[in-house]
Write a protein that holds these residues in place. Structure first.
Motif, PDB file in Angstrom:
ATOM      1  N   ALA A 105      20.421  16.686 -11.543  1.00 15.64           N
ATOM      2  CA  ALA A 105      20.859  17.426 -12.724  1.00 15.64           C
ATOM      3  C   ALA A 105      21.061  16.492 -13.916  1.00 15.64           C
ATOM      4  CB  ALA A 105      22.151  18.177 -12.419  1.00 15.64           C
ATOM      5  N   LEU A 106      21.395  15.243 -13.634  1.00 15.23           N
ATOM      6  CA  LEU A 106      21.630  14.280 -14.707  1.00 15.23           C
ATOM      7  C   LEU A 106      20.323  13.775 -15.302  1.00 15.23           C
ATOM      8  CD1 LEU A 106      23.571  12.456 -16.320  1.00 15.23           C
ATOM      9  CD2 LEU A 106      23.475  10.821 -14.420  1.00 15.23           C
ATOM     10  N   VAL A 107      19.386  13.407 -14.448  1.00 15.88           N
ATOM     11  CA  VAL A 107      18.103  12.889 -14.914  1.00 15.88           C
ATOM     12  C   VAL A 107      17.074  13.079 -13.810  1.00 15.88           C
ATOM     13  CG1 VAL A 107      18.718  10.543 -14.175  1.00 15.88           C
ATOM     14  CG2 VAL A 107      16.862  10.868 -15.817  1.00 15.88           C
ATOM     15  N   SER A 108      15.888  13.517 -14.186  1.00 11.71           N
ATOM     16  CA  SER A 108      14.830  13.765 -13.204  1.00 11.71           C
ATOM     17  C   SER A 108      13.477  13.366 -13.761  1.00 11.71           C
ATOM     18  CB  SER A 108      14.789  15.249 -12.807  1.00 11.71           C
ATOM     19  OG  SER A 108      15.950  15.641 -12.132  1.00 11.71           O
ATOM     20  N   ILE A 109      12.567  13.079 -12.853  1.00 12.90           N
ATOM     21  CA  ILE A 109      11.170  12.863 -13.220  1.00 12.90           C
ATOM     22  C   ILE A 109      10.480  14.225 -13.183  1.00 12.90           C
ATOM     23  CG2 ILE A 109       8.993  11.746 -12.584  1.00 12.90           C
ATOM     24  CD1 ILE A 109      10.617   9.497 -11.348  1.00 12.90           C
ATOM     25  N   ALA A 137       0.817  -1.216   0.000  1.00 14.68           N
ATOM     26  CA  ALA A 137       0.000   0.000   0.000  1.00 14.68           C
ATOM     27  C   ALA A 137       0.848   1.263   0.000  1.00 14.68           C
ATOM     28  CB  ALA A 137      -0.929   0.005   1.211  1.00 14.68           C
ATOM     29  N   GLU A 138       2.124   1.121   0.398  1.00  8.43           N
ATOM     30  CA  GLU A 138       3.023   2.269   0.440  1.00  8.43           C
ATOM     31  C   GLU A 138       3.923   2.349  -0.795  1.00  8.43           C
ATOM     32  OE1 GLU A 138       3.897   2.856   5.187  1.00  8.43           O
ATOM     33  OE2 GLU A 138       4.829   1.142   4.167  1.00  8.43           O
ATOM     34  N   THR A 139       3.611   1.569  -1.804  1.00 11.71           N
ATOM     35  CA  THR A 139       4.449   1.480  -2.994  1.00 11.71           C
ATOM     36  C   THR A 139       3.635   1.821  -4.233  1.00 11.71           C
ATOM     37  OG1 THR A 139       5.779  -0.241  -1.948  1.00 11.71           O
ATOM     38  CG2 THR A 139       5.955  -0.042  -4.334  1.00 11.71           C
ATOM     39  N   VAL A 140       4.251   2.564  -5.139  1.00 13.25           N
ATOM     40  CA  VAL A 140       3.621   2.893  -6.405  1.00 13.25           C
ATOM     41  C   VAL A 140       4.551   2.475  -7.526  1.00 13.25           C
ATOM     42  CG1 VAL A 140       4.545   5.251  -6.373  1.00 13.25           C
ATOM     43  CG2 VAL A 140       2.543   4.751  -7.753  1.00 13.25           C
ATOM     44  N   LEU A 167       2.604   5.900 -11.178  1.00 16.97           N
ATOM     45  CA  LEU A 167       3.041   7.275 -10.949  1.00 16.97           C
ATOM     46  C   LEU A 167       2.832   8.123 -12.198  1.00 16.97           C
ATOM     47  CD1 LEU A 167       4.369   9.473  -9.295  1.00 16.97           C
ATOM     48  CD2 LEU A 167       6.605   8.588 -10.002  1.00 16.97           C
ATOM     49  N   SER A 168       3.091   7.574 -13.369  1.00 18.78           N
ATOM     50  CA  SER A 168       2.877   8.305 -14.613  1.00 18.78           C
ATOM     51  C   SER A 168       1.421   8.735 -14.753  1.00 18.78           C
ATOM     52  CB  SER A 168       3.296   7.445 -15.807  1.00 18.78           C
ATOM     53  OG  SER A 168       3.070   8.112 -17.025  1.00 18.78           O
ATOM     54  N   ALA A 169       0.520   7.805 -14.419  1.00 23.63           N
ATOM     55  CA  ALA A 169      -0.910   8.128 -14.492  1.00 23.63           C
ATOM     56  C   ALA A 169      -1.286   9.191 -13.460  1.00 23.63           C
ATOM     57  CB  ALA A 169      -1.734   6.860 -14.275  1.00 23.63           C
ATOM     58  N   LEU A 170      -0.705   9.119 -12.265  1.00 21.90           N
ATOM     59  CA  LEU A 170      -0.984  10.104 -11.229  1.00 21.90           C
ATOM     60  C   LEU A 170      -0.486  11.484 -11.633  1.00 21.90           C
ATOM     61  CD1 LEU A 170      -0.117   8.090  -7.987  1.00 21.90           C
ATOM     62  CD2 LEU A 170      -2.362   9.003  -8.615  1.00 21.90           C
ATOM     63  N   LEU A 171       0.699  11.537 -12.266  1.00 20.20           N
ATOM     64  CA  LEU A 171       1.230  12.822 -12.711  1.00 20.20           C
ATOM     65  C   LEU A 171       0.350  13.435 -13.796  1.00 20.20           C
ATOM     66  CD1 LEU A 171       5.050  12.032 -12.748  1.00 20.20           C
ATOM     67  CD2 LEU A 171       3.859  13.614 -11.214  1.00 20.20           C
TER      68      LEU A 171
END
Length: 396
Positions: free
Chosen positions: A315-319, A281-284, A289-293
Protein backbone atom coordinates in the motif's frame (compact mmCIF):
# COMPACT_ATOMS: atom_id res chain seq x y z
CA UNK A 1 40.33 -12.44 31.30
CA UNK A 2 37.32 -14.67 31.96
CA UNK A 3 33.74 -13.47 31.82
CA UNK A 4 32.80 -11.40 34.85
CA UNK A 5 36.38 -10.76 35.98
CA UNK A 6 36.84 -7.30 37.45
CA UNK A 7 39.89 -5.09 37.51
CA UNK A 8 40.39 -4.36 33.81
CA UNK A 9 43.03 -1.70 33.26
CA UNK A 10 41.98 1.65 31.74
CA UNK A 11 42.41 1.78 27.99
CA UNK A 12 43.81 5.32 27.84
CA UNK A 13 46.06 7.64 29.77
CA UNK A 14 44.25 10.67 31.22
CA UNK A 15 44.27 14.12 29.67
CA UNK A 16 46.22 16.78 31.56
CA UNK A 17 43.29 18.60 33.10
CA UNK A 18 39.62 19.58 32.90
CA UNK A 19 38.50 23.10 32.13
CA UNK A 20 36.00 24.98 34.30
CA UNK A 21 33.33 24.29 31.65
CA UNK A 22 34.15 20.58 31.71
CA UNK A 23 34.03 20.48 35.50
CA UNK A 24 30.52 21.91 35.36
CA UNK A 25 29.33 19.81 32.41
CA UNK A 26 30.53 16.49 33.82
CA UNK A 27 29.84 17.19 37.51
CA UNK A 28 27.62 14.10 37.92
CA UNK A 29 30.48 11.91 36.74
CA UNK A 30 32.97 13.65 38.98
CA UNK A 31 30.92 12.78 42.04
CA UNK A 32 31.12 9.06 41.23
CA UNK A 33 34.06 7.55 43.06
CA UNK A 34 34.45 4.93 40.31
CA UNK A 35 34.96 7.63 37.66
CA UNK A 36 35.81 10.93 39.35
CA UNK A 37 38.13 13.55 37.85
CA UNK A 38 40.73 10.95 36.79
CA UNK A 39 38.20 8.84 34.90
CA UNK A 40 36.72 11.93 33.27
CA UNK A 41 40.18 12.95 32.09
CA UNK A 42 40.54 9.50 30.56
CA UNK A 43 37.25 9.97 28.71
CA UNK A 44 38.48 13.35 27.48
CA UNK A 45 41.62 11.70 26.06
CA UNK A 46 39.75 8.74 24.56
CA UNK A 47 39.14 8.14 20.85
CA UNK A 48 36.13 5.95 20.01
CA UNK A 49 35.06 4.79 16.56
CA UNK A 50 31.36 4.09 16.05
CA UNK A 51 30.58 1.87 13.07
CA UNK A 52 27.15 2.78 11.78
CA UNK A 53 25.14 5.95 12.42
CA UNK A 54 21.86 4.08 12.38
CA UNK A 55 19.74 2.50 15.10
CA UNK A 56 22.52 1.53 17.51
CA UNK A 57 24.89 4.30 16.48
CA UNK A 58 22.28 6.98 17.25
CA UNK A 59 22.07 6.52 21.04
CA UNK A 60 25.70 5.45 21.24
CA UNK A 61 26.99 8.64 19.65
CA UNK A 62 24.76 10.86 21.74
CA UNK A 63 25.68 9.30 25.06
CA UNK A 64 29.38 9.05 24.23
CA UNK A 65 29.36 12.74 23.37
CA UNK A 66 27.38 13.62 26.48
CA UNK A 67 29.83 11.59 28.59
CA UNK A 68 32.73 13.67 27.32
CA UNK A 69 34.60 11.21 25.09
CA UNK A 70 37.14 13.52 23.48
CA UNK A 71 37.18 12.17 19.91
CA UNK A 72 34.37 10.37 18.13
CA UNK A 73 34.71 8.77 14.71
CA UNK A 74 31.63 7.87 12.66
CA UNK A 75 31.77 5.34 9.81
CA UNK A 76 28.71 5.25 7.55
CA UNK A 77 28.24 5.56 3.80
CA UNK A 78 24.44 5.60 3.82
CA UNK A 79 22.00 8.51 3.59
CA UNK A 80 19.10 9.36 5.88
CA UNK A 81 15.65 8.34 4.67
CA UNK A 82 12.19 8.70 6.15
CA UNK A 83 12.02 5.09 7.33
CA UNK A 84 15.10 5.62 9.52
CA UNK A 85 13.45 8.17 11.78
CA UNK A 86 11.38 5.58 13.66
CA UNK A 87 14.50 4.49 15.57
CA UNK A 88 17.58 6.45 14.39
CA UNK A 89 16.97 9.32 16.75
CA UNK A 90 20.17 11.23 16.07
CA UNK A 91 18.72 12.31 12.70
CA UNK A 92 15.87 14.75 12.06
CA UNK A 93 13.31 15.13 9.27
CA UNK A 94 15.37 17.97 7.84
CA UNK A 95 18.29 15.52 7.43
CA UNK A 96 16.47 13.25 4.96
CA UNK A 97 18.76 12.76 1.96
CA UNK A 98 21.90 13.86 3.83
CA UNK A 99 24.79 11.45 4.47
CA UNK A 100 24.25 9.83 7.85
CA UNK A 101 27.85 10.43 8.91
CA UNK A 102 27.46 14.18 8.38
CA UNK A 103 24.00 14.38 9.95
CA UNK A 104 25.21 12.47 13.03
CA UNK A 105 28.39 14.56 13.25
CA UNK A 106 26.36 17.79 13.30
CA UNK A 107 24.11 16.39 16.02
CA UNK A 108 27.12 15.43 18.14
CA UNK A 109 28.66 18.88 17.77
CA UNK A 110 25.37 20.50 18.74
CA UNK A 111 25.12 18.30 21.82
CA UNK A 112 28.72 18.78 22.98
CA UNK A 113 30.97 21.23 21.09
CA UNK A 114 33.91 20.09 23.22
CA UNK A 115 34.01 16.78 21.33
CA UNK A 116 36.11 16.39 18.18
CA UNK A 117 34.10 14.57 15.51
CA UNK A 118 35.53 12.73 12.52
CA UNK A 119 33.02 11.72 9.85
CA UNK A 120 34.18 8.82 7.67
CA UNK A 121 31.79 8.65 4.70
CA UNK A 122 33.08 5.30 3.48
CA UNK A 123 31.92 1.72 3.33
CA UNK A 124 34.01 -0.46 5.60
CA UNK A 125 35.98 -3.00 3.55
CA UNK A 126 38.77 -5.50 4.06
CA UNK A 127 41.11 -2.92 2.51
CA UNK A 128 40.33 0.03 4.82
CA UNK A 129 39.03 -1.49 8.08
CA UNK A 130 42.37 -1.98 9.82
CA UNK A 131 43.65 1.48 8.90
CA UNK A 132 40.46 3.07 10.24
CA UNK A 133 40.33 1.30 13.60
CA UNK A 134 44.02 1.90 14.30
CA UNK A 135 43.28 5.58 14.79
CA UNK A 136 41.13 4.83 17.84
CA UNK A 137 41.27 3.27 21.31
CA UNK A 138 38.00 1.36 21.16
CA UNK A 139 35.35 0.48 18.57
CA UNK A 140 31.57 0.28 18.94
CA UNK A 141 30.09 -1.99 16.29
CA UNK A 142 26.54 -0.94 15.45
CA UNK A 143 26.58 -2.50 11.98
CA UNK A 144 23.39 -4.03 10.62
CA UNK A 145 24.90 -6.84 8.55
CA UNK A 146 27.10 -9.88 9.05
CA UNK A 147 29.75 -8.87 6.52
CA UNK A 148 30.62 -5.64 8.36
CA UNK A 149 30.60 -7.34 11.77
CA UNK A 150 33.25 -9.82 10.66
CA UNK A 151 35.34 -6.98 9.22
CA UNK A 152 35.13 -4.96 12.44
CA UNK A 153 35.96 -7.93 14.65
CA UNK A 154 38.94 -8.98 12.52
CA UNK A 155 40.32 -5.45 12.35
CA UNK A 156 39.98 -4.97 16.11
CA UNK A 157 41.66 -8.31 16.75
CA UNK A 158 44.64 -7.34 14.60
CA UNK A 159 44.85 -3.88 16.16
CA UNK A 160 44.55 -5.26 19.69
CA UNK A 161 41.42 -3.19 20.43
CA UNK A 162 38.28 -4.16 22.30
CA UNK A 163 35.10 -4.15 20.23
CA UNK A 164 31.78 -3.39 21.92
CA UNK A 165 29.22 -5.18 19.79
CA UNK A 166 25.45 -4.83 19.65
CA UNK A 167 22.76 -6.45 17.55
CA UNK A 168 19.01 -5.86 17.26
CA UNK A 169 16.15 -7.52 15.40
CA UNK A 170 12.41 -7.37 15.98
CA UNK A 171 12.11 -7.39 19.81
CA UNK A 172 15.49 -8.92 20.68
CA UNK A 173 18.87 -7.36 21.34
CA UNK A 174 22.35 -8.59 22.24
CA UNK A 175 25.48 -6.94 23.61
CA UNK A 176 28.99 -8.23 24.22
CA UNK A 177 32.62 -7.12 24.28
CA UNK A 178 34.99 -8.91 21.91
CA UNK A 179 38.69 -8.64 22.69
CA UNK A 180 41.17 -10.97 21.02
CA UNK A 181 43.81 -12.21 23.45
CA UNK A 182 41.64 -11.44 26.47
CA UNK A 183 38.41 -13.10 25.44
CA UNK A 184 36.36 -14.23 22.47
CA UNK A 185 35.84 -12.45 19.17
CA UNK A 186 32.78 -12.24 16.95
CA UNK A 187 34.03 -15.35 15.13
CA UNK A 188 33.70 -17.32 18.38
CA UNK A 189 30.04 -16.34 18.58
CA UNK A 190 29.44 -16.92 14.86
CA UNK A 191 32.21 -19.13 13.41
CA UNK A 192 30.32 -19.12 10.12
CA UNK A 193 27.67 -16.75 8.81
CA UNK A 194 24.13 -18.13 8.56
CA UNK A 195 22.83 -19.18 5.16
CA UNK A 196 21.60 -16.35 2.96
CA UNK A 197 18.03 -15.36 3.77
CA UNK A 198 17.89 -17.31 7.05
CA UNK A 199 18.13 -14.22 9.27
CA UNK A 200 16.36 -11.13 7.92
CA UNK A 201 17.75 -7.65 8.24
CA UNK A 202 15.90 -5.02 10.25
CA UNK A 203 14.53 -3.74 6.94
CA UNK A 204 13.04 -7.15 6.23
CA UNK A 205 12.18 -8.36 9.74
CA UNK A 206 11.34 -5.09 11.48
CA UNK A 207 12.57 -3.73 14.80
CA UNK A 208 10.89 -2.15 17.81
CA UNK A 209 11.82 1.52 17.58
CA UNK A 210 12.95 1.79 21.23
CA UNK A 211 15.12 -1.35 21.18
CA UNK A 212 18.20 0.35 19.65
CA UNK A 213 18.13 2.87 22.48
CA UNK A 214 18.05 0.12 25.10
CA UNK A 215 20.91 -1.83 23.53
CA UNK A 216 22.90 1.21 22.39
CA UNK A 217 23.05 2.70 25.86
CA UNK A 218 24.30 -0.60 27.29
CA UNK A 219 27.05 -0.49 24.66
CA UNK A 220 28.05 3.00 25.82
CA UNK A 221 28.12 1.85 29.45
CA UNK A 222 30.55 -0.89 28.44
CA UNK A 223 32.70 1.60 26.52
CA UNK A 224 32.91 3.99 29.47
CA UNK A 225 33.84 1.12 31.80
CA UNK A 226 36.62 -0.03 29.47
CA UNK A 227 38.00 3.46 28.89
CA UNK A 228 38.10 4.30 32.60
CA UNK A 229 38.96 0.87 34.00
CA UNK A 230 35.72 0.66 35.95
CA UNK A 231 33.64 -2.41 36.80
CA UNK A 232 33.43 -5.75 35.01
CA UNK A 233 33.06 -5.56 31.22
CA UNK A 234 31.06 -8.02 29.14
CA UNK A 235 34.15 -9.90 27.98
CA UNK A 236 33.21 -13.55 27.66
CA UNK A 237 29.53 -12.78 28.24
CA UNK A 238 26.66 -12.08 25.86
CA UNK A 239 23.82 -10.07 27.38
CA UNK A 240 20.48 -10.76 25.69
CA UNK A 241 17.21 -8.86 25.95
CA UNK A 242 13.72 -10.01 25.02
CA UNK A 243 11.78 -6.76 25.03
CA UNK A 244 8.41 -8.54 24.64
CA UNK A 245 8.79 -10.18 28.05
CA UNK A 246 11.30 -7.54 29.29
CA UNK A 247 13.71 -10.21 30.44
CA UNK A 248 17.49 -10.05 30.32
CA UNK A 249 19.60 -13.18 30.35
CA UNK A 250 23.29 -13.87 30.03
CA UNK A 251 25.22 -16.40 27.97
CA UNK A 252 28.81 -17.35 28.71
CA UNK A 253 31.08 -17.28 25.66
CA UNK A 254 34.61 -18.69 25.62
CA UNK A 255 37.23 -18.42 22.87
CA UNK A 256 37.43 -21.48 20.65
CA UNK A 257 40.87 -22.99 21.31
CA UNK A 258 40.80 -24.68 17.90
CA UNK A 259 39.87 -21.57 15.94
CA UNK A 260 42.49 -20.45 13.42
CA UNK A 261 44.50 -17.38 14.33
CA UNK A 262 43.24 -14.14 12.82
CA UNK A 263 46.06 -12.91 10.59
CA UNK A 264 44.17 -10.62 8.20
CA UNK A 265 40.90 -8.77 7.79
CA UNK A 266 39.29 -11.52 5.82
CA UNK A 267 35.66 -10.51 5.70
CA UNK A 268 33.23 -13.18 4.53
CA UNK A 269 34.19 -16.07 2.27
CA UNK A 270 32.53 -16.25 -1.12
CA UNK A 271 30.51 -19.27 -0.01
CA UNK A 272 28.90 -17.18 2.73
CA UNK A 273 26.06 -16.43 0.37
CA UNK A 274 25.02 -20.04 0.76
CA UNK A 275 24.62 -22.76 -1.83
CA UNK A 276 20.90 -22.07 -2.26
CA UNK A 277 21.17 -18.34 -2.94
CA UNK A 278 19.93 -17.07 -6.29
CA UNK A 279 22.35 -17.51 -9.15
CA UNK A 280 23.07 -14.86 -11.77
CA UNK A 281 20.64 -16.61 -14.10
CA UNK A 282 17.96 -16.38 -11.41
CA UNK A 283 18.44 -12.65 -10.87
CA UNK A 284 17.08 -9.68 -12.76
CA UNK A 285 18.21 -6.07 -12.34
CA UNK A 286 15.76 -3.15 -11.97
CA UNK A 287 16.61 -1.94 -15.47
CA UNK A 288 16.05 -5.41 -16.93
CA UNK A 289 12.72 -5.73 -15.13
CA UNK A 290 11.64 -2.31 -16.41
CA UNK A 291 12.38 -3.41 -19.97
CA UNK A 292 10.52 -6.70 -19.43
CA UNK A 293 7.46 -4.86 -18.09
CA UNK A 294 7.47 -2.58 -21.14
CA UNK A 295 7.71 -5.65 -23.35
CA UNK A 296 4.85 -7.33 -21.48
CA UNK A 297 2.73 -4.20 -21.88
CA UNK A 298 3.19 -4.36 -25.66
CA UNK A 299 2.42 -8.08 -25.77
CA UNK A 300 5.98 -9.15 -26.44
CA UNK A 301 6.47 -11.04 -23.16
CA UNK A 302 4.39 -13.06 -20.73
CA UNK A 303 5.41 -13.49 -17.09
CA UNK A 304 4.11 -12.90 -13.58
CA UNK A 305 5.55 -10.29 -11.24
CA UNK A 306 5.00 -11.41 -7.64
CA UNK A 307 5.45 -9.08 -4.67
CA UNK A 308 6.16 -11.18 -1.55
CA UNK A 309 6.00 -8.24 0.87
CA UNK A 310 3.20 -7.62 3.36
CA UNK A 311 0.02 -5.78 2.42
CA UNK A 312 0.90 -2.54 4.23
CA UNK A 313 4.20 -2.37 2.32
CA UNK A 314 2.44 -2.75 -1.00
CA UNK A 315 0.00 0.00 0.00
CA UNK A 316 2.95 2.31 0.63
CA UNK A 317 4.84 1.68 -2.60
CA UNK A 318 4.50 -0.88 -5.38
CA UNK A 319 5.94 -1.77 -8.75
CA UNK A 320 3.15 -1.45 -11.35
CA UNK A 321 1.71 -4.76 -12.44
CA UNK A 322 2.82 -6.80 -9.42
CA UNK A 323 0.59 -9.41 -7.76
CA UNK A 324 0.80 -9.63 -3.98
CA UNK A 325 1.59 -13.05 -2.45
CA UNK A 326 3.20 -12.77 0.97
CA UNK A 327 6.28 -14.83 1.76
CA UNK A 328 4.52 -16.37 4.78
CA UNK A 329 1.90 -17.82 2.44
CA UNK A 330 4.57 -19.31 0.17
CA UNK A 331 6.34 -20.77 3.21
CA UNK A 332 3.10 -22.35 4.37
CA UNK A 333 1.56 -23.48 1.07
CA UNK A 334 4.27 -23.44 -1.59
CA UNK A 335 2.97 -23.06 -5.14
CA UNK A 336 -0.62 -23.33 -3.90
CA UNK A 337 -0.23 -19.80 -2.52
CA UNK A 338 0.17 -18.46 -6.06
CA UNK A 339 -2.79 -17.54 -8.27
CA UNK A 340 -3.56 -20.53 -10.47
CA UNK A 341 -2.58 -18.72 -13.67
CA UNK A 342 0.93 -18.12 -12.29
CA UNK A 343 1.72 -21.63 -11.11
CA UNK A 344 3.17 -22.66 -14.45
CA UNK A 345 4.23 -19.23 -15.68
CA UNK A 346 7.61 -17.52 -15.83
CA UNK A 347 7.89 -15.52 -12.60
CA UNK A 348 9.88 -12.59 -11.25
CA UNK A 349 9.71 -12.31 -7.46
CA UNK A 350 10.47 -9.17 -5.53
CA UNK A 351 10.39 -7.74 -1.99
CA UNK A 352 11.83 -4.66 -0.30
CA UNK A 353 15.57 -5.32 -0.62
CA UNK A 354 15.94 -8.85 -2.01
CA UNK A 355 16.18 -11.13 1.05
CA UNK A 356 12.56 -12.28 1.14
CA UNK A 357 12.33 -12.76 -2.60
CA UNK A 358 15.52 -14.85 -2.47
CA UNK A 359 13.89 -16.99 0.21
CA UNK A 360 10.71 -17.33 -1.87
CA UNK A 361 12.78 -18.33 -4.89
CA UNK A 362 14.52 -21.00 -2.82
CA UNK A 363 11.15 -22.43 -1.75
CA UNK A 364 9.66 -22.39 -5.25
CA UNK A 365 12.77 -23.49 -7.12
CA UNK A 366 12.04 -27.26 -6.89
CA UNK A 367 8.70 -26.74 -8.65
CA UNK A 368 10.34 -24.87 -11.54
CA UNK A 369 13.27 -27.24 -11.99
CA UNK A 370 13.48 -28.88 -15.41
CA UNK A 371 10.83 -26.53 -16.80
CA UNK A 372 11.10 -24.07 -19.63
CA UNK A 373 9.53 -21.27 -17.58
CA UNK A 374 12.04 -19.10 -15.78
CA UNK A 375 11.98 -18.27 -12.06
CA UNK A 376 13.90 -15.15 -11.07
CA UNK A 377 13.96 -12.45 -8.43
CA UNK A 378 14.66 -8.73 -8.47
CA UNK A 379 18.10 -7.82 -7.18
CA UNK A 380 17.83 -5.15 -4.49
CA UNK A 381 14.04 -5.24 -4.45
CA UNK A 382 11.81 -2.19 -4.40
CA UNK A 383 14.59 -0.04 -2.96
CA UNK A 384 16.78 -0.73 -5.98
CA UNK A 385 13.79 -0.12 -8.29
CA UNK A 386 13.32 3.30 -6.71
CA UNK A 387 17.03 4.14 -6.98
CA UNK A 388 17.44 3.03 -10.59
CA UNK A 389 14.01 3.31 -12.25
CA UNK A 390 11.57 5.56 -10.37
CA UNK A 391 13.19 7.89 -7.79
CA UNK A 392 9.86 9.69 -7.25
CA UNK A 393 8.47 6.70 -5.33
CA UNK A 394 8.66 6.83 -1.50
CA UNK A 395 11.34 4.88 0.34
CA UNK A 396 10.68 3.22 3.66
Amino acid sequence: MSGGEAGVQPLVEPADDLSREELARYARHLTLAEIGPLGQRRLKAARVLVVGAGGLGSPALQYLAAAGVGTLGIVDDDAVDLGNLQRQVIHRAADIGRPKAESAADAVRALNPLVEVRAHRVRLTAENALELVRGYDLVLDGADNFATRYLVSDACALAGLPCVWGSILRFEGRVSVFWAGRGPTYRDLHPEPPPAGEIPSCAEGGVLGMLPGMIGTVMVAEAVKLLTGTGSPLVGRVLMLDALTMRWRELRLDPDPLAPEITEVAGLPAEACGPTGPTAAETVSPQELSALLDLRESGGASFGLVDVREEWERALVSIPGAVGVELAAIEARGTDALPEELRRSPLVLHCKSGARSARALELLRPHWRDREETLRHLSGGVLAWIDEVDPALPRY
